[in-house]
Design a protein around this motif. Structure first.
Motif, short mmCIF file in Angstrom:
data_model
loop_
_atom_site.label_atom_id
_atom_site.label_comp_id
_atom_site.label_asym_id
_atom_site.label_seq_id
_atom_site.Cartn_x
_atom_site.Cartn_y
_atom_site.Cartn_z
N ARG A 80 0.82 -1.21 0.00
CA ARG A 80 0.00 0.00 0.00
C ARG A 80 0.85 1.26 0.00
O ARG A 80 0.51 2.26 -0.65
CB ARG A 80 -0.93 0.00 1.22
CG ARG A 80 -1.98 1.12 1.22
CD ARG A 80 -2.96 0.93 2.38
NE ARG A 80 -4.04 1.89 2.31
CZ ARG A 80 -3.97 3.13 2.84
NH1 ARG A 80 -2.86 3.51 3.46
NH2 ARG A 80 -5.00 3.95 2.75
N GLU A 81 1.98 1.25 0.73
CA GLU A 81 2.81 2.45 0.79
C GLU A 81 3.39 2.82 -0.57
O GLU A 81 3.55 4.00 -0.89
CB GLU A 81 3.93 2.28 1.82
CG GLU A 81 4.86 1.10 1.59
CD GLU A 81 4.41 -0.16 2.31
OE1 GLU A 81 5.27 -1.02 2.56
OE2 GLU A 81 3.20 -0.26 2.61
N VAL A 83 1.86 2.06 -3.43
CA VAL A 83 0.70 2.53 -4.19
C VAL A 83 0.44 4.00 -3.90
O VAL A 83 0.20 4.81 -4.81
CB VAL A 83 -0.54 1.68 -3.85
CG1 VAL A 83 -1.80 2.31 -4.45
CG2 VAL A 83 -0.37 0.26 -4.38
N LEU A 136 -8.20 3.40 -6.58
CA LEU A 136 -7.34 3.38 -5.40
C LEU A 136 -8.16 3.46 -4.12
O LEU A 136 -7.82 2.86 -3.10
CB LEU A 136 -6.33 4.51 -5.46
CG LEU A 136 -5.26 4.40 -6.56
CD1 LEU A 136 -4.31 5.59 -6.51
CD2 LEU A 136 -4.48 3.10 -6.44
N TYR A 140 -7.71 0.19 -1.93
CA TYR A 140 -6.75 0.48 -0.87
C TYR A 140 -7.27 1.45 0.18
O TYR A 140 -6.57 1.76 1.13
CB TYR A 140 -5.46 1.06 -1.48
CG TYR A 140 -4.70 0.09 -2.34
CD1 TYR A 140 -3.78 -0.81 -1.79
CD2 TYR A 140 -4.89 0.07 -3.72
CE1 TYR A 140 -3.07 -1.69 -2.59
CE2 TYR A 140 -4.19 -0.82 -4.53
CZ TYR A 140 -3.28 -1.69 -3.96
OH TYR A 140 -2.58 -2.57 -4.75
N ILE A 142 -7.73 4.60 -0.19
CA ILE A 142 -7.05 5.89 -0.33
C ILE A 142 -8.10 6.92 -0.74
O ILE A 142 -8.64 6.88 -1.84
CB ILE A 142 -5.92 5.82 -1.37
CG1 ILE A 142 -4.89 4.77 -0.94
CG2 ILE A 142 -5.26 7.18 -1.53
CD1 ILE A 142 -3.86 4.47 -2.01
#
Length: 348
Positions: A80-81, A83, A136, A140, A142
């Motif tokens: 994830r970081e 992304v 996203l 995720y 986000i």
């Protein structure tokens, strides 16, 4: 990249020079890719943007529908970081080759880092900023900015301001009851609003133009500003008539947690009027009748919320018209920024 895409559209006859200049001004004020601003301003469909990106970059394009069907196994391949850092989305895995959706497939730093971490061969493809931002959030968590909220059905209905007399279209202010001379119901088109915002000379004229537009579509509309941790009323209109005393409304944001959250997340609020609004006398200032659905839409300048547009629903217009309303907020914020710049120039 932005200028070259704009030049492609100019050569293809898809944009006029004045339209490109307007898009570039919007991009400078609000950020985002040129293509994103083109879609948001209604100058190009997203499917046409995908085709242009394919022609321009010479790589495979992936549309929004494909981004909605990525397996969780593929999603889990990229941390994830990474992304968040590179704004990418893994789309498919085939024999150690990972297809990666990106807004900039020429970002070799991102490609090399993700390939190193995953141990896979990265095959970049291009996606629009709008589709990628939605994906996203889907996979995720986000959070999207307010500018990346999709609305099925496209732009809200566009009404033409109907008046008597030559050259009056979309230029006048709304009258009480929203009735123009000759008994015709007043409507200000989105295009007429944009023209008007481009011509205003004072900040108060920006508020007037926004409310004249909204009052033709919604029963009640208002403009509120943020200052020193509080939200304050500026002007409000009900069925085309000014609401007296609305400028006297002030409330601490801590007493309005839904608005406080909207400021923090730079996101709109759409739904029932929260009880806090009644407790802080906002409803009383607006006329007292409880609406079915309300919208608080933030205006962002340099990435910060500075004001809110308020509107009440007529039928289902709010839920079906968010795309154009977001454009209205962006145009209003841009007009405010232009006024601030003009003031600096005159004062220097």
């Amino acid at each position: 990249m932005a200028v070259r895409l704009g030049e492609m559209m100019l050569h293809a006859g898809m944009l006029t020079p004045s339209q490109l200049e307007e898009v570039l001004r919007s991009q400078a004020a609000f950020g985002g890719r040129l293509g994103t601003n083109l879609v948001e301003m209604g100058l190009i469909e997203e499917r046409d943007l995908v085709r242009l990106l394919h022609e321009k970059l010479g790589v495979t394009c992936v549309d929004g529908s494909a981004l909605n069907s990525v397996s969780q196994e593929v999603v889990a391949l990229v941390p994830r970081e990474l992304v968040i850092k590179h704004r990418v989305l893994p789309v498919a895995l085939n024999n150690k080759r990972l297809t990666l959706a990106m807004v900039d497939p020429s970002d070799f730093v991102a490609i090399e880092e993700i390939g190193f971490v995953t141990g896979l061969v990265i095959v970049p493809c291009v996606a629009t900023e709008l589709s990628l931002s939605m994906a996203l959030e889907r996979y995720y968590g986000i959070k999207r900015e307010v500018r990346y909220i999709p609305v099925a059905g496209g732009l809200r209905s566009r009404y033409i301001a109907q008046t008597e007399g030559e050259g009056a279209e979309g230029k006048g202010a709304a009258t009480c009851g929203s009735v123009a001379p000759g008994g015709k119901e007043w409507r200000v088109s989105f295009h007429a609003l944009c023209e008007r915002l481009a011509e205003v000379k004072e900040r108060r004229d920006v508020v007037t133009a926004l409310l004249d537009y909204l009052t033709g579509e919604y029963r009640r509309a208002a403009f509120l500003i943020l200052r020193s941790g509080s939200v304050a009323g500026v002007r409000a209109i009900s069925q085309g008539c000014e609401i007296d005393g609305f400028s006297g409304y002030v409330a601490d944001l801590s007493r309005l947690p839904f608005l406080q959250k909207a400021v923090q997340e730079k996101h709109f609020y759409l739904g029932e009027l929260p009880q806090e609004c009644i407790d802080t006398r906002l409803l009383e200032k607006l006329g007292g009748e409880v609406p079915q659905t309300v919208l608080f839409l933030p205006l962002l300048i340099d990435g910060e919320v500075v004001a809110f547009i308020y509107a009440e629903d007529r039928g289902s217009k709010l839920s079906g018209g968010m795309k154009e309303l977001q454009q209205v907020a962006e145009k209003g914020a841009l007009a405010f920024k232009v006024q601030a710049l003009r003031k600096k120039i005159m004062g220097s």
